[in-house]
Structure formats: structure tokens, C-alpha cells
Design a protein around this motif. Structure first.
Motif, short mmCIF file in Angstrom:
data_model
loop_
_atom_site.label_atom_id
_atom_site.label_comp_id
_atom_site.label_asym_id
_atom_site.label_seq_id
_atom_site.Cartn_x
_atom_site.Cartn_y
_atom_site.Cartn_z
N ALA A 236 0.81 -1.40 -0.03
CA ALA A 236 0.03 0.02 -0.18
C ALA A 236 0.85 1.29 -0.05
O ALA A 236 0.51 2.40 -0.66
N LEU A 237 1.80 1.29 0.88
CA LEU A 237 2.82 2.40 0.95
C LEU A 237 3.41 2.69 -0.53
O LEU A 237 3.51 3.76 -0.78
N ALA A 238 3.87 1.70 -1.21
CA ALA A 238 4.63 1.73 -2.47
C ALA A 238 3.73 2.06 -3.41
O ALA A 238 4.11 3.19 -4.28
N ALA A 245 8.05 6.52 6.95
CA ALA A 245 8.46 7.74 7.96
C ALA A 245 7.05 8.57 7.54
O ALA A 245 7.08 9.57 8.15
N ASP A 246 6.20 8.42 6.81
CA ASP A 246 5.15 9.20 6.46
C ASP A 246 3.87 8.76 7.16
O ASP A 246 3.03 9.52 7.33
N ILE A 247 4.14 7.76 7.95
CA ILE A 247 2.84 7.16 8.75
C ILE A 247 2.55 7.96 10.15
O ILE A 247 3.72 7.95 10.79
N LEU A 269 7.74 2.48 13.85
CA LEU A 269 6.88 3.22 14.36
C LEU A 269 6.91 3.51 16.08
O LEU A 269 7.61 2.30 16.56
N GLN A 270 7.19 4.65 16.69
CA GLN A 270 7.13 4.75 18.21
C GLN A 270 5.87 4.15 18.53
O GLN A 270 4.86 4.10 17.89
N PRO A 271 5.87 3.45 19.75
CA PRO A 271 4.79 2.80 20.32
C PRO A 271 3.53 3.63 20.43
O PRO A 271 2.45 3.06 20.32
N GLY A 272 3.94 4.71 20.78
CA GLY A 272 2.82 5.89 20.85
C GLY A 272 1.80 6.31 19.73
O GLY A 272 1.07 6.77 19.52
N ARG A 273 2.51 5.91 18.40
CA ARG A 273 1.91 5.96 17.04
C ARG A 273 1.04 4.79 16.92
O ARG A 273 0.48 4.91 15.52
#
Ligand code: UT7
Length: 326
Positions: A236-238, A245-247, A269-273
Motif C-alpha cells: 500500500a505504501l509503495a 516515515a510518512d505514517i 513506529l514509536q509505540p505511541g503511534r
């Protein structure tokens, strides 16, 4: 200019009865422990529908909340899709019941059977129908009452699931056709029916003549989950020219905290994301993603302009991803 299905509103509904792991074990005489359930799954609580609550009641409550969030009267809704594997009955569709309960307009109403991936399938079908000009305001709802289809003598599955419903209102808008647009940017759907038996409801109206119980080969599903989910998110990202980094937010299907955390790590991703509800909702199948969206939108975490990645895997096997900008 291209048509974009904008996420105009989100809503959720959880039945009032909430059971801890110990309460569930006592209620059903299970040989299990809070420690085992939390350690293997991250689950602490699940909600249980009242005897007189059907999937369409949960779905209608979530739909009303999504409409209130969007500020749209129900009469203007011209399409309803309910993703569920615990429909009120074989027919009419649960979506048609919801249409009557909320007083929606006389557009289409039908159900989708793709188990835990059902909400992603629903988003995809809704967007395609909106692009084809069939509707401008579509409710996509995930609604499940899994406490009615688990085998309470199988401790390996019955502790994993809960009841609930989540809904989003998609409204037609315009975009430039770039990945900066608001609304649904893409959906990617897959299925591999050769693995149908590792997660299934045994029997049904067209085979045994009755509704059976849920069976899952947990370890096998787990093995498919992480690799297939990572692949379908990267696909999906591709397709959108985006990178990890865009998420801004990962809103995954909520089956198991270990799978969710593994996905967060794979996407850097950071866990908070990563939006997590499995600890309080358990696995609500098709309802888990829209419930998590409603929670993170309602408490202000997901803001306008944020890029949200959704992913799920479930019975079929089915799996898929959706990317949306709020
Ligand atoms: O929503 C659709 C997608 N579904 C998923 O993604 C689910 C994927 N699978 C999973 O999340 C995990 O496989 C489970 C959480 C379902 C199970 O975890 P596991 O680490 O694969 O455990 P297991 O089924 O292999 O069972 C390990 C042990 C067994 O005992 P022995 O044979 O090692 O002595 C089970 O009998 O744990 C035992 N066990 C339990 N013990 C206490 C199984 N269920 C329980 C229980 N309480 N509730």
C-alpha cells in the motif's frame, strides 16, 4: 480532480457489560488465568452484548455516533455496508436492519463476509461504489457478537474475543489525485481460500443447516499474520509513493498485542503511534479497526491531515490494508 471518499465521521459502541479475565473465567468455569491471557494476548477485558442486543443494535448505535460526529442527518445516507460474521440472521442483511433502525435513506444496504478483514473490504467496496456514482454518503460498519459463536469449552479461543461495533461515514469529496489528498488513498485486498480451515465457523445454513462455533488453529494464523500484514502494508505504501516515515498512525486489527507490536516495529513506529484497544476490547473481528478509529479520533489523537494506515487478517484467509488521510 478525482473523487475521494472522505472520512467524515467515526463512531463506536461497546455493550455496557465489561468482564475482566478473572470474571470471564469464573462465569464460564474456565481453567485459565489472567496471567496466561495477558502474557499471550495483551487482553485484560472484553465487552459482552446483552441477551436482547443483536449485531444490528450494536451497528445502529455505532452508526448514530458516526453520523453525530459528521453532523449528517441519517436521511442523507444513501448506502450502508455492514462487515460482520455474526449477522442477526441469514437475511435480511444486517445492513438493511440498520437502515430501518437509524432511518437512513433508501439507498443500498448489504453485508460483507470477510471476517476480521471485513471492515477493510467494506471500505474498498464503498469507495468503488462512490466512484461509480452509486452513493455520496456511505456508512461502513463493523459489528460483531463473537461471544455467541465461541465454544465456551475451548479455552484456547473463547478468551480471545469480545463484542462491539464501529462505524465510519464516507462522504464524497474532491482531491488532486496526490498522496497529500484527504480521504481514502488506497485499499489492497487479498484472500487465500486454501487456508480456510485454520480459522472458521464450523457449519452454516448452506451446509449443516445451523450455525456452528468458531474454530482457530492459533499458531498457524499467527504464522501467517505478521508476514502477510507487513507485505500488504508495504504494498500500500509503495502504491502511494509513501514510506514508513510518512505514517502518523497505525490502526491495526486488534487480535493480539504481540502481533500489533511486531507490526509497529517492522514499520519503525514509536509505540505511541500505534492505536491499541485489544487490552480493553479483546478481538472484536470486523469491528476492531473502526472502534479503534473512533477512540483515537474521539480523544484527539488522530488529527485532520494525519496519515493513517489500517491492516487486518482473518478467516478466509483474508487480509488487506487501507491508507487514509483524515
Ligand atoms: O482475528 C483473526 C486473527 N487471529 C489471530 O491473529 C490470532 C493469532 N494467534 C494467536 O494470537 C495465538 O496463537 C493465541 C493467543 C491464540 C495462542 O497463543 P499460543 O502462544 O500460540 O498458544 P498455544 O495455542 O500454542 O497454547 C500454548 C499452551 C498450550 O498448552 P501446552 O500444550 O503447551 O501444555 C495450551 O493448552 O497454552 C495452553 N492454553 C491455555 N492455558 C491457559 C491455551 N489456551 C489457554 C488459556 N489459558 N486460555
Amino acid at each position: 480532480m478525482v473523487m475521494r471518499a472522505l472520512i467524515a465521521g467515526c463512531g463506536g459502541y461497546l455493550p455496557p457489560l465489561r468482564l475482566s479475565n478473572d470474571e470471564l473465567a469464573a462465569r464460564h468455569g474456565l481453567e485459565t488465568s489472567d496471567a496466561w491471557i495477558q502474557d499471550r494476548t495483551g487482553i485484560k477485558f472484553r465487552h459482552v452484548a446483552a441477551p436482547d442486543e443483536a449485531a444490528s443494535d450494536l451497528a445502529a448505535a455505532a452508526a448514530r455516533a458516526a453520523l453525530a460526529d459528521a453532523g449528517l442527518p441519517a436521511a442523507q445516507v444513501d448506502g450502508i455496508i455492514v462487515a460482520t460474521t455474526t449477522p442477526d440472521s441469514g437475511f435480511p442483511a444486517t445492513a438493511a436492519r440498520v437502515q430501518a433502525k437509524i432511518g437512513a435513506g433508501p439507498g443500498f444496504a448489504f453485508d460483507i463476509t470477510a471476517a476480521c478483514t471485513g471492515f477493510i473490504y467494506g471500505l474498498s467496496v464503498a469507495e468503488a461504489m462512490m466512484r461509480a456514482g452509486h452513493a455520496r454518503h456511505v456508512l461502513v460498519i463493523g459489528a460483531e457478537v463473537y461471544t455467541r459463536i465461541v465454544d465456551w469449552t475451548d479455552r484456547g479461543t473463547c478468551v480471545l474475543f469480545g463484542d462491539g461495533a464501529g462505524a465510519v461515514l464516507l462522504s464524497a469529496g474532491e482531491g488532486a489525485g496526490s498522496n497529500k489528498d484527504r480521504g481514502l488513498l488506497s485499499t489492497h485486498l487479498h484472500a487465500d481460500g486454501r487456508h480456510g480451515d485454520i480459522l472458521a465457523i464450523e457449519g452454516g445454513a448452506g451446509s449443516t443447516g445451523g450455525t456452528g462455533l468458531l474454530r482457530m488453529a492459533g499458531k498457524e494464523v499467527f504464522r501467517h499474520a505478521v508476514s502477510k500484514l507487513a507485505a500488504v502494508v508495504d504494498e500500500a505504501l509503495a502504491a502511494n509513493g509513501l514510506t514508513h516515515a510518512d505514517i502518523d498512525w497505525l490502526v491495526p486489527h486488534q487480535a493480539n498485542l504481540r502481533i500489533i507490536e511486531a507490526m509497529g516495529k517492522k514499520l519503525n513506529l514509536q509505540p505511541g503511534r500505534v492505536v491499541v484497544t485489544v487490552d480493553r476490547h479483546a478481538n472484536t473481528s470486523a469491528a476492531s479497526i473502526p472502534l479503534a478509529l473512533a477512540e483515537a479520533r474521539g480523544d484527539g489523537r488522530i488529527k485532520n491531515g494525519d496519515l493513517v494506515v489500517m491492516e487486518a487478517i482473518g478467516g478466509g484467509l483474508t487480509w488487506g490494508s487501507a491508507i487514509a488521510r483524515f
